[in-house]
Design an enzyme around this catalytic site. Structure first.
Site, PDB file in Angstrom:
ATOM      1  N   GLU A 110     -41.483 -14.188  10.979  1.00  0.00           N
ATOM      2  CA  GLU A 110     -40.960 -13.337  12.040  1.00  0.00           C
ATOM      3  C   GLU A 110     -39.794 -12.492  11.538  1.00  0.00           C
ATOM      4  O   GLU A 110     -38.886 -12.994  10.882  1.00  0.00           O
ATOM      5  CB  GLU A 110     -40.572 -14.161  13.271  1.00  0.00           C
ATOM      6  N   CYS A 111     -39.868 -11.206  11.821  1.00  0.00           N
ATOM      7  CA  CYS A 111     -38.828 -10.224  11.506  1.00  0.00           C
ATOM      8  C   CYS A 111     -38.480 -10.252  10.026  1.00  0.00           C
ATOM      9  O   CYS A 111     -39.271  -9.831   9.198  1.00  0.00           O
ATOM     10  CB  CYS A 111     -37.612 -10.436  12.407  1.00  0.00           C
ATOM     11  N   GLY A 112     -37.317 -10.759   9.639  1.00  0.00           N
ATOM     12  CA  GLY A 112     -36.947 -10.783   8.234  1.00  0.00           C
ATOM     13  C   GLY A 112     -37.944 -11.532   7.376  1.00  0.00           C
ATOM     14  O   GLY A 112     -38.171 -11.172   6.210  1.00  0.00           O
ATOM     15  N   MET A 121     -41.190 -11.587   7.866  1.00  0.00           N
ATOM     16  CA  MET A 121     -42.273 -10.632   7.636  1.00  0.00           C
ATOM     17  C   MET A 121     -41.869  -9.592   6.603  1.00  0.00           C
ATOM     18  O   MET A 121     -42.666  -9.224   5.730  1.00  0.00           O
ATOM     19  CB  MET A 121     -42.646  -9.944   8.950  1.00  0.00           C
ATOM     20  N   SER A 125     -44.775 -10.798  12.529  1.00  0.00           N
ATOM     21  CA  SER A 125     -44.342  -9.839  13.541  1.00  0.00           C
ATOM     22  C   SER A 125     -42.830  -9.706  13.498  1.00  0.00           C
ATOM     23  O   SER A 125     -42.124 -10.573  12.965  1.00  0.00           O
ATOM     24  CB  SER A 125     -44.770 -10.311  14.931  1.00  0.00           C
TER      25      SER A 125
END
Length: 439
Positions: A326-328, A330, A417
């Site tokens: 998730e976020c970082g 990804m 994501s």
């Protein structure tokens, strides 16, 4: 008949972001702790950075309260538990008092918590009264009093106090020569601030504290017996019993809800941490890998040179090990990452595409991710964009508008994501994400 709990509970809020809520809450928590009080601090809304600072200030774990992401009953249960243990409970609000849906004011009204208004008095005097009366009356909310930040002198404080027209001025904090440092996603993390404890003690010492006013605070009449005696939160099923979940955790991957780890363990999982920055592979016997968000853009060189970690992630992906990024997380699994200086760094390459940092905020707010097991709630907050040829598996929906939110990508056993998931909102969905059936 419901009994009451005697610990004062305060919502520390303000007219807007940037008024000094976190600085004041941290100073107040440290001052009360230094006075021998047992302090529990909560953070309203989704956040990873402020809680880390507040945990250092108070010496106790800091959890999130959010009527939508966390849920009313889970918030009630957390407050009930804290009320049994603490001498005082502080809740740092999010944004301005009435901003968001749900807002800090909504949370305060839901549980009958009085508001302590923080005002940035650095560029005002008598107008402070108009601001504070507006904050109180617009909702309205119960207003306990005011803490004035960036006060220039005793005379300045007297003008502010007179302008409040009967609303107590509980404390003032002078203009700080040294304050908590910030960067693009908020405050700098505790481990990166030299002598943070000395700074917190300095802020606590500078907090001009009206002890008589504080001793007169009546306890919030929290009726929480229902949450303690008959909790309505269903027990978490052991959906990950016997599984080992490897979680990346270091300076590049630290945006991790403590409740997420608690939920994994409640589902029966063994949790093992590893550090991509130290070029550590996840444990070879991990049944699934979780890469939370953080600051990969600040550590792009080290991640690009972490050859053992990159190779281990490619191997795990090829072997079908479920990966939730998730976020970082990804960002670190894309092919390349451009940092704020536009330097391009090679990443692990599990997700085809390129991530670029940008100066403008690219995503912010509460969102929900649809899954076959139901909705998984969480939020998004990022300053980068992802360019990929991969067609999204699904999109999250923004709350409360329902507008299209973040893309969720699926490449083999990888699901990725910008969305930060709050695991307690749907443990079954999380268990599915971390199971081989997810691919």
């Amino acid at each position: 008949m419901a009994s009451h709990y005697n610990a004062p509970v305060l919502m520390v809020s303000a007219v807007a972001s940037g008024q000094g809520k976190t600085t004041v809450t941290a100073a107040l928590a440290r001052k009360l702790a230094n006075m021998g009080r047992k302090v529990r601090v909560f953070k309203c809304g989704p956040d990873f950075i402020d809680p880390a600072i507040l945990e250092r200030a108070s010496g106790a774990p800091v959890r999130s309260l959010d009527l939508w992401i966390v849920g009313r009953e889970a918030c009630r249960a957390q407050l009930a538990q804290a009320a049994m243990e603490a001498d005082v409970i502080l809740i740092e609000g999010v944004m301005g008092l009435y901003d968001g849906n749900p807002s800090s004011a909504d949370l305060a009204r839901e549980f009958g918590v009085p508001v302590m208004a923080v005002i940035d008095a650095g560029a005002m005097a008598q107008t402070a009264g108009a601001v504070v009366h507006g904050l109180r009356d617009y909702g309205p909310v119960e207003l306990a009093g005011v803490i004035a930040n960036r006060v220039g002198s005793a005379g300045h404080a007297s003008m502010i106090a007179a302008s409040l027209r009967g609303i107590p001025l509980f404390a003032t904090l002078p203009k700080q020569a040294v304050s908590l440092p910030e960067r693009h996603l908020g405050l700098v993390l505790p481990d990166e601030i030299p002598d943070l404890d000395a700074l917190l003690d300095q802020l606590a010492g500078q907090l001009n504290f009206d002890e008589a006013a504080w001793s007169s605070l009546r306890p919030a009449r929290l009726q929480l017996d229902e949450a303690l005696q008959a909790p309505t939160i269903a027990p978490v099923p052991p959906l990950l019993a016997g599984r080992k979940i490897a979680i990346a955790r270091d300076a590049a991957f630290m945006f991790l809800y403590p409740a997420n780890v608690d939920t994994l363990r409640a589902m029966g999982a063994e949790v093992a941490f590893f550090s991509p920055l130290a070029d550590q592979p996840p444990p070879y016997d991990a049944d699934a890998i979780y890469l939370p968000g953080g600051y990969p853009e600040l550590h792009a060189r080290a991640l690009s040179e972490a050859s053992h970690w990159q190779a281990s992630m490619r191997t795990a992906h090829a072997e079908g090990v479920p990966i939730w990024a998730e976020c970082g997380g990804m960002m670190a699994l894309a092919e390349t990452l451009s940092d704020k200086e536009d330097t391009v760094w090679p990443m692990a390459g599990l997700l085809p595409g390129h991530v670029a940092m940008q100066k403008r905020l690219a995503g912010l707010g509460s969102q929900v991710m649809p899954t076959p097991q139901g909705d998984l709630r969480g939020h998004t907050f990022h300053y980068s964009s992802m360019q990929t040829i991969v067609t999204p598996l699904v999109h999250t929906a923004k709350h409360p508008s329902g507008a299209q939110g973040e893309a969720v990508y699926r490449v083999g056993s990888l699901t990725a994501s910008y969305f930060h998931a709050y695991f307690p909102s749907n443990p079954a969905a999380v268990a599915a994400l971390l199971s081989r059936s997810a691919a």
